[in-house]
Scaffold this motif. Structure first.
Motif, PDB file in Angstrom:
ATOM      1  N   ILE A 193       0.858  -1.192   0.000  1.00  0.00           N
ATOM      2  CA  ILE A 193       0.000   0.000   0.000  1.00  0.00           C
ATOM      3  C   ILE A 193       0.893   1.240   0.000  1.00  0.00           C
ATOM      4  O   ILE A 193       1.939   1.254   0.653  1.00  0.00           O
ATOM      5  N   ASP A 194       0.485   2.274  -0.723  1.00  0.00           N
ATOM      6  CA  ASP A 194       1.222   3.539  -0.651  1.00  0.00           C
ATOM      7  C   ASP A 194       0.252   4.712  -0.654  1.00  0.00           C
ATOM      8  O   ASP A 194      -0.951   4.552  -0.896  1.00  0.00           O
ATOM      9  N   ASP A 195       0.785   5.907  -0.368  1.00  0.00           N
ATOM     10  CA  ASP A 195      -0.053   7.106  -0.253  1.00  0.00           C
ATOM     11  C   ASP A 195      -0.036   7.967  -1.514  1.00  0.00           C
ATOM     12  O   ASP A 195      -0.513   9.109  -1.490  1.00  0.00           O
ATOM     13  N   LYS A 196       0.546   7.435  -2.594  1.00  0.00           N
ATOM     14  CA  LYS A 196       0.584   8.098  -3.899  1.00  0.00           C
ATOM     15  C   LYS A 196       1.480   9.338  -3.943  1.00  0.00           C
ATOM     16  O   LYS A 196       1.539  10.024  -4.952  1.00  0.00           O
ATOM     17  N   LYS A 197       2.199   9.609  -2.857  1.00  0.00           N
ATOM     18  CA  LYS A 197       3.092  10.762  -2.837  1.00  0.00           C
ATOM     19  C   LYS A 197       4.485  10.350  -3.327  1.00  0.00           C
ATOM     20  O   LYS A 197       4.797   9.167  -3.451  1.00  0.00           O
ATOM     21  N   LEU A 203       9.118   4.556  -2.594  1.00  0.00           N
ATOM     22  CA  LEU A 203       9.633   3.575  -1.644  1.00  0.00           C
ATOM     23  C   LEU A 203       8.946   2.223  -1.824  1.00  0.00           C
ATOM     24  O   LEU A 203       9.597   1.167  -1.839  1.00  0.00           O
ATOM     25  N   ALA A 204       7.626   2.247  -1.983  1.00  0.00           N
ATOM     26  CA  ALA A 204       6.876   1.001  -2.179  1.00  0.00           C
ATOM     27  C   ALA A 204       7.313   0.290  -3.449  1.00  0.00           C
ATOM     28  O   ALA A 204       7.402  -0.946  -3.486  1.00  0.00           O
ATOM     29  N   ALA A 205       7.609   1.065  -4.489  1.00  0.00           N
ATOM     30  CA  ALA A 205       8.029   0.472  -5.762  1.00  0.00           C
ATOM     31  C   ALA A 205       9.381  -0.224  -5.639  1.00  0.00           C
ATOM     32  O   ALA A 205       9.561  -1.338  -6.147  1.00  0.00           O
ATOM     33  N   THR A 206      10.340   0.400  -4.952  1.00  0.00           N
ATOM     34  CA  THR A 206      11.658  -0.234  -4.813  1.00  0.00           C
ATOM     35  C   THR A 206      11.580  -1.471  -3.932  1.00  0.00           C
ATOM     36  O   THR A 206      12.289  -2.447  -4.165  1.00  0.00           O
ATOM     37  N   PHE A 207      10.705  -1.435  -2.919  1.00  0.00           N
ATOM     38  CA  PHE A 207      10.503  -2.621  -2.080  1.00  0.00           C
ATOM     39  C   PHE A 207       9.917  -3.763  -2.918  1.00  0.00           C
ATOM     40  O   PHE A 207      10.410  -4.891  -2.876  1.00  0.00           O
ATOM     41  N   SER A 208       8.854  -3.483  -3.640  1.00  0.00           N
ATOM     42  CA  SER A 208       8.162  -4.515  -4.423  1.00  0.00           C
ATOM     43  C   SER A 208       9.068  -5.146  -5.464  1.00  0.00           C
ATOM     44  O   SER A 208       9.064  -6.367  -5.657  1.00  0.00           O
ATOM     45  N   HIS A 223      -3.831   1.956  -2.840  1.00  0.00           N
ATOM     46  CA  HIS A 223      -3.394   3.310  -2.535  1.00  0.00           C
ATOM     47  C   HIS A 223      -4.388   3.924  -1.557  1.00  0.00           C
ATOM     48  O   HIS A 223      -5.573   3.598  -1.580  1.00  0.00           O
ATOM     49  N   ILE A 224      -3.901   4.806  -0.710  1.00  0.00           N
ATOM     50  CA  ILE A 224      -4.784   5.509   0.217  1.00  0.00           C
ATOM     51  C   ILE A 224      -4.563   7.011   0.113  1.00  0.00           C
ATOM     52  O   ILE A 224      -3.530   7.462  -0.384  1.00  0.00           O
ATOM     53  N   ASN A 225      -5.522   7.756   0.592  1.00  0.00           N
ATOM     54  CA  ASN A 225      -5.377   9.197   0.759  1.00  0.00           C
ATOM     55  C   ASN A 225      -4.823   9.430   2.163  1.00  0.00           C
ATOM     56  O   ASN A 225      -5.492   9.095   3.144  1.00  0.00           O
ATOM     57  N   PRO A 226      -3.621   9.978   2.288  1.00  0.00           N
ATOM     58  CA  PRO A 226      -3.011  10.109   3.616  1.00  0.00           C
ATOM     59  C   PRO A 226      -3.763  11.063   4.544  1.00  0.00           C
ATOM     60  O   PRO A 226      -3.508  11.073   5.753  1.00  0.00           O
ATOM     61  N   ALA A 254      -0.732   8.508   8.733  1.00  0.00           N
ATOM     62  CA  ALA A 254      -1.674   7.573   8.108  1.00  0.00           C
ATOM     63  C   ALA A 254      -1.248   6.127   8.342  1.00  0.00           C
ATOM     64  O   ALA A 254      -2.100   5.237   8.486  1.00  0.00           O
ATOM     65  N   GLY A 255       0.042   5.880   8.389  1.00  0.00           N
ATOM     66  CA  GLY A 255       0.554   4.515   8.527  1.00  0.00           C
ATOM     67  C   GLY A 255       0.131   3.849   9.821  1.00  0.00           C
ATOM     68  O   GLY A 255      -0.192   2.659   9.850  1.00  0.00           O
TER      69      GLY A 255
END
Length: 412
Positions: A193-197, A203-208, A223-226, A254-255
């Motif tokens: 999950i990421d906040d689209k920022k 960060l989520a992309a490099t982890f995945s 994705h969420i709205n933070p 948000a996390g």
């Protein structure tokens, strides 16, 4: 993190004082804080000093303040007294850009520390670069800021010569966490999950990418709205997907509730994220549901470094009401890097700073070769303006505290 001063020069006309020609305004009555007729140089700060991320911002501010007080006490740059001017960007890119425009509009501004957030940093970079004003962030971690938008393809291009950072990037922070979860925790299925920022999505992309390369499975993404507080819909989807853990690219406001609501929905699995989750505020928000959650962060735990012992002791002695948080050591080092660049330029010019634009140019050039043993370890910058210190750490919430569980250098 993603996604975190301004030097205003005034001159005191006294014998023996360091002289400035035309760079900044004259203040014959000032004489600096020590009354000795020194030139006053203001190191400014841009960070979220109010709002949801103010705990991190205040830690950054206090740590820069401590660096300035230390420099003045030790007379680190003879003839120069430093002082702090702090600006609040409220973690908003538009506000950060306004702050940047305001700072460079003053011809006496020759250096900046900040900001905290990578998206704020992106909004400020061109403003400072156009004005040849050096910017050192203690917390921006998105690789694009130093290596360009095509960095993942191997085509790394430095777009802004004035931009530097003392925090290492998400290009290694995400993969470092992926290797730990897959190889050491033996967890094979993740919901991302990421906040689209800028910071969170990157960060989520490099982890995945690293997790799937290792053989792990991404069983769901969202994705969420933070700015939201109710994440029940996403939490239900996570519970249905039955992952071994959740990876969240985003910040603690948000996390923390996201992690808590995921557990309440029936998915009793840990949430892991980046340095923006490494805050005592995360634990305060998620309470008991934070137990077992993890966060990666730049550098080694300060408490384990000999170079940080004096900083920790001095910070406590100074009586700041807020903790130095995740970026305290890097903020101190960012300010100290500017101080060392000023010192180098002064020494190069026989005790003088050159005029206006030339002063700014020389400060930037000096920053590229700055090297010293800082709070966070060895401080220096590579050809992209990135820190040469690639140390990373992972922390797990145990007994209501972030406890270090691994520290090292990402092996690729």
């Amino acid at each position: 993190m993603r996604h975190r001063s301004l030097l205003i020069i005034t001159t005191a006309v006294t014998a023996g004082a360091l002289t400035l020609s035309a760079c900044g305004s004259r203040d014959d009555s000032s004489g600096g804080s020590d009354g000795g007729g020194t030139t006053t140089v203001t190191i400014g700060l841009d960070a979220p000093l109010t709002g949801d991320l103010s705990a991190l911002g205040q830690g950054i501010k206090n740590s820069v303040d401590l660096a300035i007080k230390t420099a003045n006490k030790n007379k680190e740059v003879p003839g120069v007294t430093f002082k702090l001017e702090a600006l609040d960007d409220v973690a908003q890119a538009a506000t950060g850009q306004q702050n940047a425009t305001k700072l460079v509009g003053d011809t006496s501004v020759i250096g900046v520390v900040g900001p905290l957030n990578s998206d704020v940093g992106q909004s400020m970079q061109k403003v400072f670069d156009d004005a040849n004003v050096v910017l050192v962030s203690p917390a921006n971690t998105n690789p694009e800021l130093t290596q360009g938008k095509d960095w993942q393809s191997g085509k790394k291009v430095r777009s802004f010569k004035t931009y530097f950072r003392t925090a290492t990037t998400d290009a290694i922070q995400g993969p470092y966490a992926a290797q730990y979860m897959y190889n050491e925790k033996k967890l094979k299925k993740v919901y991302v999950i990421d906040d689209k920022k800028t910071y969170g999505a990157g960060l989520a992309a490099t982890f995945s990418d690293e997790f799937t390369k290792l053989g792990g499975q991404v069983v769901g993404t969202d994705h969420i709205n933070p700015d939201d507080k109710d994440f029940s819909a996403v939490a239900s989807k996570v519970a249905q997907a039955k992952p071994d853990f959740v990876y969240y690219g985003g910040e603690y406001p948000a996390g923390a509730p996201l992690s808590s609501q995921i557990k309440n929905a029936g998915a009793k699995v840990p949430t892991i994220g980046g340095d923006a989750l490494f805050s005592a505020e995360y634990i305060k928000l998620a309470k008991q549901n934070s137990e077992g959650d993890l966060a990666s962060s730049v550098g080694a735990p300060l408490e384990t470094l000999d170079t940080a012992k004096k900083f920790i002791a001095d910070y406590e002695a100074a009586g700041y009401k807020d903790a130095y948080e995740a970026y305290g050591g890097y903020s101190y080092d960012s300010a100290w890097a500017i101080i060392q660049a000023v010192k180098a330029v002064v020494e190069k010019n026989d005790g003088k700073l050159p005029e206006n634009d030339d002063a700014r140019k020389q400060i930037t050039e000096a920053m590229q070769t700055v090297s010293f043993d800082g709070v966070s370890g060895k401080v220096g910058f590579d050809e992209f303006g990135d820190t040469t210190n690639k140390q990373l750490s992972l922390y797990e919430v145990k007994g209501g505290k972030h406890v270090p569980v691994k520290s090292g250098v990402f092996g690729g």
